[in-house]
Motif scaffolding. Structure first.
Motif, PDB file in Angstrom:
ATOM      1  N   GLN A  52     -18.429 -12.425  -3.995  1.00  0.00           N
ATOM      2  CA  GLN A  52     -17.564 -13.302  -4.763  1.00  0.00           C
ATOM      3  C   GLN A  52     -16.225 -12.619  -5.044  1.00  0.00           C
ATOM      4  OE1 GLN A  52     -18.259 -16.569  -5.671  1.00  0.00           O
ATOM      5  NE2 GLN A  52     -20.045 -16.265  -4.342  1.00  0.00           N
ATOM      6  N   PHE A  53     -15.154 -13.398  -4.913  1.00  0.00           N
ATOM      7  CA  PHE A  53     -13.784 -12.927  -5.179  1.00  0.00           C
ATOM      8  C   PHE A  53     -13.606 -12.779  -6.695  1.00  0.00           C
ATOM      9  CE2 PHE A  53      -9.086 -14.429  -5.124  1.00  0.00           C
ATOM     10  CZ  PHE A  53      -8.642 -13.118  -5.219  1.00  0.00           C
ATOM     11  N   VAL A  54     -13.543 -11.522  -7.193  1.00  0.00           N
ATOM     12  CA  VAL A  54     -13.513 -11.285  -8.644  1.00  0.00           C
ATOM     13  C   VAL A  54     -12.238 -10.585  -9.105  1.00  0.00           C
ATOM     14  CG1 VAL A  54     -16.022 -11.237  -8.846  1.00  0.00           C
ATOM     15  CG2 VAL A  54     -14.786  -9.105  -8.368  1.00  0.00           C
ATOM     16  N   ALA A  55     -11.557  -9.867  -8.200  1.00  0.00           N
ATOM     17  CA  ALA A  55     -10.369  -9.125  -8.623  1.00  0.00           C
ATOM     18  C   ALA A  55      -9.421  -8.999  -7.437  1.00  0.00           C
ATOM     19  CB  ALA A  55     -10.739  -7.751  -9.162  1.00  0.00           C
ATOM     20  N   LEU A  56      -8.183  -8.580  -7.747  1.00  0.00           N
ATOM     21  CA  LEU A  56      -7.147  -8.492  -6.713  1.00  0.00           C
ATOM     22  C   LEU A  56      -6.277  -7.276  -6.982  1.00  0.00           C
ATOM     23  CD1 LEU A  56      -5.781 -10.180  -4.318  1.00  0.00           C
ATOM     24  CD2 LEU A  56      -4.109 -10.843  -6.056  1.00  0.00           C
ATOM     25  N   VAL A  57      -6.049  -6.471  -5.925  1.00  0.00           N
ATOM     26  CA  VAL A  57      -5.040  -5.410  -5.954  1.00  0.00           C
ATOM     27  C   VAL A  57      -3.841  -5.933  -5.176  1.00  0.00           C
ATOM     28  CG1 VAL A  57      -4.470  -3.054  -5.307  1.00  0.00           C
ATOM     29  CG2 VAL A  57      -6.765  -3.600  -6.133  1.00  0.00           C
ATOM     30  N   PHE A  58      -2.648  -5.830  -5.745  1.00  0.00           N
ATOM     31  CA  PHE A  58      -1.486  -6.408  -5.085  1.00  0.00           C
ATOM     32  C   PHE A  58      -0.288  -5.483  -5.201  1.00  0.00           C
ATOM     33  CE2 PHE A  58      -1.411  -7.878  -9.468  1.00  0.00           C
ATOM     34  CZ  PHE A  58      -0.096  -7.662  -9.871  1.00  0.00           C
ATOM     35  N   VAL A  59       0.602  -5.589  -4.181  1.00  0.00           N
ATOM     36  CA  VAL A  59       1.916  -4.946  -4.241  1.00  0.00           C
ATOM     37  C   VAL A  59       2.947  -6.009  -3.894  1.00  0.00           C
ATOM     38  CG1 VAL A  59       1.135  -2.605  -3.755  1.00  0.00           C
ATOM     39  CG2 VAL A  59       1.730  -4.106  -1.859  1.00  0.00           C
ATOM     40  N   ASN A  60       4.087  -5.980  -4.592  1.00  0.00           N
ATOM     41  CA  ASN A  60       5.203  -6.898  -4.339  1.00  0.00           C
ATOM     42  C   ASN A  60       6.457  -6.091  -4.064  1.00  0.00           C
ATOM     43  OD1 ASN A  60       4.177  -9.058  -7.098  1.00  0.00           O
ATOM     44  ND2 ASN A  60       3.319  -8.863  -5.072  1.00  0.00           N
ATOM     45  N   HIS A  61       7.315  -6.651  -3.213  1.00  0.00           N
ATOM     46  CA  HIS A  61       8.611  -6.031  -2.984  1.00  0.00           C
ATOM     47  C   HIS A  61       9.678  -7.112  -3.081  1.00  0.00           C
ATOM     48  CE1 HIS A  61      11.006  -2.611  -2.089  1.00  0.00           C
ATOM     49  NE2 HIS A  61      11.581  -3.165  -1.031  1.00  0.00           N
ATOM     50  N   ARG A  62      10.795  -6.767  -3.698  1.00  0.00           N
ATOM     51  CA  ARG A  62      11.835  -7.760  -3.968  1.00  0.00           C
ATOM     52  C   ARG A  62      12.568  -8.202  -2.707  1.00  0.00           C
ATOM     53  NH1 ARG A  62      15.747  -4.685  -7.956  1.00  0.00           N
ATOM     54  NH2 ARG A  62      13.904  -3.434  -8.407  1.00  0.00           N
ATOM     55  N   GLU A  63      12.452  -7.450  -1.603  1.00  0.00           N
ATOM     56  CA  GLU A  63      13.129  -7.794  -0.347  1.00  0.00           C
ATOM     57  C   GLU A  63      12.083  -7.962   0.755  1.00  0.00           C
ATOM     58  OE1 GLU A  63      15.580  -4.468   0.198  1.00  0.00           O
ATOM     59  OE2 GLU A  63      17.036  -4.999  -1.387  1.00  0.00           O
ATOM     60  N   PRO A  64      12.423  -8.683   1.817  1.00  0.00           N
ATOM     61  CA  PRO A  64      11.491  -8.774   2.947  1.00  0.00           C
ATOM     62  C   PRO A  64      11.155  -7.375   3.477  1.00  0.00           C
ATOM     63  CG  PRO A  64      13.218 -10.432   3.151  1.00  0.00           C
ATOM     64  CD  PRO A  64      13.622  -9.546   2.012  1.00  0.00           C
ATOM     65  N   ARG A  65       9.911  -7.206   3.933  1.00  0.00           N
ATOM     66  CA  ARG A  65       9.475  -5.877   4.400  1.00  0.00           C
ATOM     67  C   ARG A  65       8.321  -6.061   5.378  1.00  0.00           C
ATOM     68  NH1 ARG A  65       7.731  -0.698   0.678  1.00  0.00           N
ATOM     69  NH2 ARG A  65       6.321   0.309   2.181  1.00  0.00           N
ATOM     70  N   ASP A  66       8.395  -5.304   6.480  1.00  0.00           N
ATOM     71  CA  ASP A  66       7.300  -5.300   7.435  1.00  0.00           C
ATOM     72  C   ASP A  66       6.258  -4.296   6.978  1.00  0.00           C
ATOM     73  OD1 ASP A  66       8.427  -7.217   9.114  1.00  0.00           O
ATOM     74  OD2 ASP A  66       9.634  -5.683  10.160  1.00  0.00           O
ATOM     75  N   TRP A  67       5.041  -4.774   6.720  1.00  0.00           N
ATOM     76  CA  TRP A  67       3.978  -3.901   6.232  1.00  0.00           C
ATOM     77  C   TRP A  67       3.241  -3.287   7.431  1.00  0.00           C
ATOM     78  CZ3 TRP A  67       4.537  -3.306   1.204  1.00  0.00           C
ATOM     79  CH2 TRP A  67       5.088  -4.333   0.461  1.00  0.00           C
ATOM     80  N   SER A  68       3.056  -1.984   7.368  1.00  0.00           N
ATOM     81  CA  SER A  68       2.385  -1.275   8.458  1.00  0.00           C
ATOM     82  C   SER A  68       0.885  -1.224   8.203  1.00  0.00           C
ATOM     83  CB  SER A  68       2.938   0.148   8.585  1.00  0.00           C
ATOM     84  OG  SER A  68       2.585   0.912   7.427  1.00  0.00           O
ATOM     85  N   GLU A  69       0.167  -0.852   9.270  1.00  0.00           N
ATOM     86  CA  GLU A  69      -1.272  -0.678   9.126  1.00  0.00           C
ATOM     87  C   GLU A  69      -1.583   0.456   8.159  1.00  0.00           C
ATOM     88  OE1 GLU A  69      -3.764  -2.467  10.145  1.00  0.00           O
ATOM     89  OE2 GLU A  69      -2.386  -3.913  11.033  1.00  0.00           O
ATOM     90  N   ASP A  70      -0.673   1.466   8.137  1.00  0.00           N
ATOM     91  CA  ASP A  70      -0.869   2.561   7.194  1.00  0.00           C
ATOM     92  C   ASP A  70      -0.761   2.061   5.750  1.00  0.00           C
ATOM     93  OD1 ASP A  70      -1.221   4.315   9.253  1.00  0.00           O
ATOM     94  OD2 ASP A  70       0.876   4.985   9.292  1.00  0.00           O
ATOM     95  N   ASP A  71       0.209   1.152   5.511  1.00  0.00           N
ATOM     96  CA  ASP A  71       0.350   0.589   4.155  1.00  0.00           C
ATOM     97  C   ASP A  71      -0.933  -0.125   3.741  1.00  0.00           C
ATOM     98  OD1 ASP A  71       2.952   1.482   4.105  1.00  0.00           O
ATOM     99  OD2 ASP A  71       3.787  -0.442   4.796  1.00  0.00           O
ATOM    100  N   ILE A  72      -1.449  -0.934   4.658  1.00  0.00           N
ATOM    101  CA  ILE A  72      -2.665  -1.692   4.344  1.00  0.00           C
ATOM    102  C   ILE A  72      -3.845  -0.757   4.165  1.00  0.00           C
ATOM    103  CG2 ILE A  72      -4.254  -3.444   5.209  1.00  0.00           C
ATOM    104  CD1 ILE A  72      -1.873  -4.707   6.682  1.00  0.00           C
ATOM    105  N   ALA A  73      -3.907   0.290   5.014  1.00  0.00           N
ATOM    106  CA  ALA A  73      -5.006   1.250   4.908  1.00  0.00           C
ATOM    107  C   ALA A  73      -4.957   1.987   3.567  1.00  0.00           C
ATOM    108  CB  ALA A  73      -4.945   2.245   6.069  1.00  0.00           C
ATOM    109  N   LEU A  74      -3.738   2.359   3.151  1.00  0.00           N
ATOM    110  CA  LEU A  74      -3.614   3.039   1.853  1.00  0.00           C
ATOM    111  C   LEU A  74      -4.066   2.119   0.714  1.00  0.00           C
ATOM    112  CD1 LEU A  74      -2.683   5.491   0.218  1.00  0.00           C
ATOM    113  CD2 LEU A  74      -0.403   4.449   0.111  1.00  0.00           C
ATOM    114  N   MET A  75      -3.651   0.855   0.773  1.00  0.00           N
ATOM    115  CA  MET A  75      -4.077  -0.084  -0.262  1.00  0.00           C
ATOM    116  C   MET A  75      -5.589  -0.241  -0.264  1.00  0.00           C
ATOM    117  SD  MET A  75      -1.474  -3.277  -0.725  1.00  0.00           S
ATOM    118  CE  MET A  75      -2.584  -3.923  -1.947  1.00  0.00           C
TER     119      MET A  75
END
Length: 834
Positions: free
Chosen positions: A275-298
């Motif tokens: 069940q979906f119970v919580a969320l970890v999120f990051v926001n950036h004020r400008e457009p940004r290409d997210w890398s696999e490393d970024d997702i892996a770190l999250m």
């Protein structure tokens, strides 16, 4: 000459040189291939004297220099300007040391790319010098180490996260600490953690980390307000958006996302039991290409946060489960202690007298109020029989009363009685004394709780109310009697006046008539004073000779004060007239004289005086102006500051219950205020009291009293008058006066009879009594004028219930003479009541 005669052939073996050139070319190609295969390796060669840097394509692109220009050679400043401002000084210093020493050059630094992103490089090179040490060249390579640096930062972040989470035990603190580290590592505008309401499709963020200039989104947000990706999250999929305006899932809500500085974001769901119970999120004020490393770190962060949060919850649950019986007892003991402290505070601060006794009447405890009233400490009375305590010792018979009540209360009875006690502090005071049994869980009486509430002020207020009610009853009775007297005096004065006007009888008979009129006028003045006492006569301020009023009251005050009080009167010369009302002023002076007499039980001097004063600067008692100061002084006991502060309060009295109403000074204060003046009281204990009434000086002189006249010559009146009065003798006497004045009179004994007559005849004037059975004079006047607007109206009244007479109707007070009646009618002129 010059003719070729032959050809000379010579061969040189160049196999090794060609093979060397081929090998060198192959080596350079291999090197370029190796550099291309490497993780962003670029080479350069700096011609120091000519300040020309030549480089390959990769190096030029790293430093943001046009590749063609870099291949031909460009000044080194064009390359250095790409170095991050925080690193440029350090790099230039390292290059300078290499050029100075001819040694190697090695440095790691950041390059700022055209899109604002950061690239890390490791530059390696060696300076070449000529024989005199002058730098000639500085060749080298730059290796792109951005990935390595990112990996190092991620590893450092995970280590920091582990160290931080180790010391945290609260889920909210864990989520915020992780958000802060994650945001700093990824260089984003915001990072956070929130709990999910799957049905409502909302996220509740308790804490989030925000970069400078970015507002927090803490609170509850609805996913549908920011895109159409909630179903992916429910399914457990991570949602990445590089540009909210171009992503089809968020393009319709891009404005809302940009408002919260989330032009790009990663939302990573946390699941428990699917069940979906919580969320970890990051926001950036400008457009940004997210890398696999970024997702892996999250993902690493999310997993660690989930584990740490579950651990913290488990530890909290374990701590709660490990609450021991000893802790519960400690909490219960503390609760009982707090409750006892609250009860003790209430007990000690109560204004009532409270205590605690054993069943056989021995005193265990007493509150501060009761101890203060006896001027003792608890140690002085603890353990003694309650009936022998100092609260009852000074009151005859009270100890026996308490001793007899104790066994009754010990048997379970509640004993209540009102008692008058002579206390060591405060003297005689009334109390409502209640003694209640205290029972244990089995119902057995384990103690007695006595409580006494003082009722002295209530009894005094009740007595003052009774006195006020008596005064009101006397006022009503007096008003009714005065009204009847006015009705009786009206025909007497009217008849005698007619006899005098017509000159009937000889000189002796006229003297008798004159004597009767004088006696009737004196009776009329007596009735007016009775009405003033009854408060049925409105206050009519006018210029008054205060000295004459005081002089007229001298004998009355002297006889009322008794032989032990010496009366002195001091009236200033040329005293101006004051604005007052004679009857009210006489009553005020009499009240003050009685107070002065009561303050001198052993005799003394009572002084009544009057003089003129000018007050230039007003105070809270009276404003600036000219006043007649009327004073009453005594040499009695005087008042202390506390008593003086309450002297003018209604029902406040120091004379004891049944000996005073407490209304005297308040009535005097009300009178002076109503007249536009003020009241001042000066008193000293043991020296006496002076009360000053400040009455405004009259702007006009005192009108000379008009002597009764036998007749006034003048033209006779004419017209038809309807006279209405339920008293036959009053109506007959008034009719004779109207006939004497020249009017034709028709009589009616009630309002209804008058209306019946008006339906048959026309009249110029209606003269009606006010208070009559059935229909009052005011009501009759309204109906009559409605029928005949030209009708003039005069209401005659004996002052009873005078406030009910409409102010727009002309009024004549009983008793009156023929001349008074004529003047009242003449004053009507052509006016008509509304």
């Amino acid at each position: 000459m010059g003719k070729v005669t032959g050809i000379f052939l010579q061969g040189t073996d160049v196999s090794e040189r060609v093979a060397g050139e081929i090998a060198l070319r192959l080596s350079e190609e291999a090197l370029q291939q190796a550099l291309s295969a490497g993780d962003g390796i670029g080479s350069w060669d700096w011609d120091v004297p000519n300040d020309r840097v030549t480089s390959d394509l990769r190096f030029a692109r790293m430093y943001g220099v046009d590749p063609d220009r870099a291949q031909r050679g460009a000044p080194i400043d064009e390359f250095i300007r790409a170095i991050h401002p925080e690193d440029a000084g350090r790099v230039e210093a390292t290059i300078a040391r290499a050029l100075a020493s001819g040694g190697g050059f090695s440095s790691e630094y950041r390059l700022v790319q055209h899109d604002g992103s950061i690239r890390w490089v490791n530059a390696q090179g060696r300076a070449m010098l000529d024989e005199d040490g002058t730098p000639l060249r500085l060749p080298g390579v730059s290796i792109d180490i951005t990935r390595r640096k990112a990996n190092e930062a991620r590893q450092a972040a995970l280590i920091e996260l582990a160290d931080t989470l180790r010391d945290l035990a609260e889920p909210g603190a864990i989520a915020f600490a992780a958000s802060r580290i994650l945001a700093r590592t990824l260089g984003v505008s915001r990072a956070g953690y929130g709990t999910i309401d799957r049905e409502a499709e909302t996220i509740t963020v308790a804490h989030d980390w925000n970069a400078p200039g970015v507002d927090s989104i803490a609170g509850t947000l609805n996913f549908r307000d920011y895109g159409s990706y909630i179903d992916q999250l429910k399914a457990g999929d991570t949602v990445t958006v590089s540009d909210a305006r171009t992503d089809p899932r968020t393009s319709a809500t891009a404005d809302a996302l940009e408002q919260i500085h989330a032009s790009s974001f990663i939302n990573m769901p946390l699941l428990e039991q699917g069940q979906f119970v919580a969320l970890v999120f990051v926001n950036h004020r400008e457009p940004r290409d997210w890398s696999e490393d970024d997702i892996a770190l999250m993902r690493d962060f999310a997993e660690r946060v989930r584990v740490a949060t579950e651990r913290a919850r488990a530890e909290l649950a374990l701590r709660k489960a490990n609450d021991t019986l000893e802790e519960q007892v400690r909490l219960r003991t503390a609760e009982l202690g707090e409750k006892e402290a609250r009860l003790r505070a209430i007990f000690e601060t109560s204004f009532g007298f409270q205590g605690l006794l054993t069943p056989d009447g021995l005193l265990i405890d007493a509150n501060a109020t009761s101890l203060a009233a006896a001027a003792v400490t608890l140690a002085d009375v603890q353990g003694r029989p309650y009936w022998d305590a100092p609260w009852f010792a000074r009151t005859p018979g009270m100890s026996d009363t308490i001793r007899e009540a104790i066994p009754r209360v010990a048997d379970g009875e509640v004993v209540r009685q009102e008692v008058l006690l002579d206390l060591p502090v405060g003297g005689w005071r009334w109390f409502d004394l209640v003694m209640r049994p205290i029972r244990d869980a089995s119902g057995r009486v384990m103690g007695i709780a006595p409580e006494a509430s003082e009722t002295t002020e209530r009894r005094m207020a009740e007595e003052a109310l009774r006195q006020s009610q008596k005064l009101e009853a006397m006022g009503q009775l007096t008003g009714g009697v005065a009204h009847d007297f006015n009705n009786l005096l009206t025909p007497i004065i009217g008849s005698l006046d007619l006899l005098q006007r017509r000159g009937i009888g000889g000189e002796r008979e006229q003297r008798l008539v004159q004597g009767g009129l004088q006696s009737a006028e004196r009776a009329k003045m007596l009735v007016q004073r009775l009405l003033a006492f009854a408060r049925r006569q409105p206050l009519q301020p006018q210029p008054v000779d205060v000295g004459q009023v005081i002089g007229a009251m001298r004998d009355l005050v002297a006889s009322s004060s008794g032989p032990r009080v010496r009366l002195e009167v001091a009236i200033a010369d040329a005293l101006p007239a004051a604005i007052a009302e004679v009857n009210q002023l006489e009553m005020a002076l009499l009240n003050l004289a009685v107070n002065a007499r009561d303050a001198m039980p052993d005799g003394g001097t009572l002084t009544m005086g009057a003089d003129a004063v000018t007050i230039r600067s007003g105070d809270d008692q009276v404003g600036p102006g000219r006043y007649v100061r009327v004073s009453v002084s005594d040499t009695g006991s005087g008042m202390d500051a506390a008593t003086l502060a309450r002297a003018i309060e209604p029902f406040f009295s120091t004379k004891g219950i049944g000996k005073g109403t407490g209304l005297g000074l308040s009535m005097v204060h009300g009178l002076t205020s109503q007249l536009g003046g003020g009241l001042r009281i000066d008193s000293r204990v043991g020296l006496g009291t002076t009360v000053e009434m400040l009455l405004p000086v009259a702007e006009t002189s005192i009108a000379a009293p008009s002597a009764p006249t036998a007749d006034v010559a003048g033209p006779r009146a004419s017209g038809r008058v309807l006279l209405v009065d339920d008293e036959d003798v009053v109506r007959v006497a008034t009719a004779d006066m109207l006939v004497e004045l020249g009017y034709q009179v028709t009589e009616a004994e009630s309002g209804q009879a008058a209306l019946d007559i008006m339906g048959q005849q026309d009249f110029d004037l209606l003269v009606s009594d006010h208070m009559m059975p059935g229909m009052a004079g005011t009501d009759l006047a309204r109906i009559a004028v409605a029928r005949c607007p030209a009708l003039r109206v005069l209401i005659i009244s004996g002052y009873a219930e005078v406030e009910s007479v409409a102010p727009d109707l002309a009024r004549l007070t009983k008793p009156f003479r023929t001349a008074d009646l004529g003047e009242a009618i003449t004053a009507l002129g052509g006016d008509r009541p509304d």
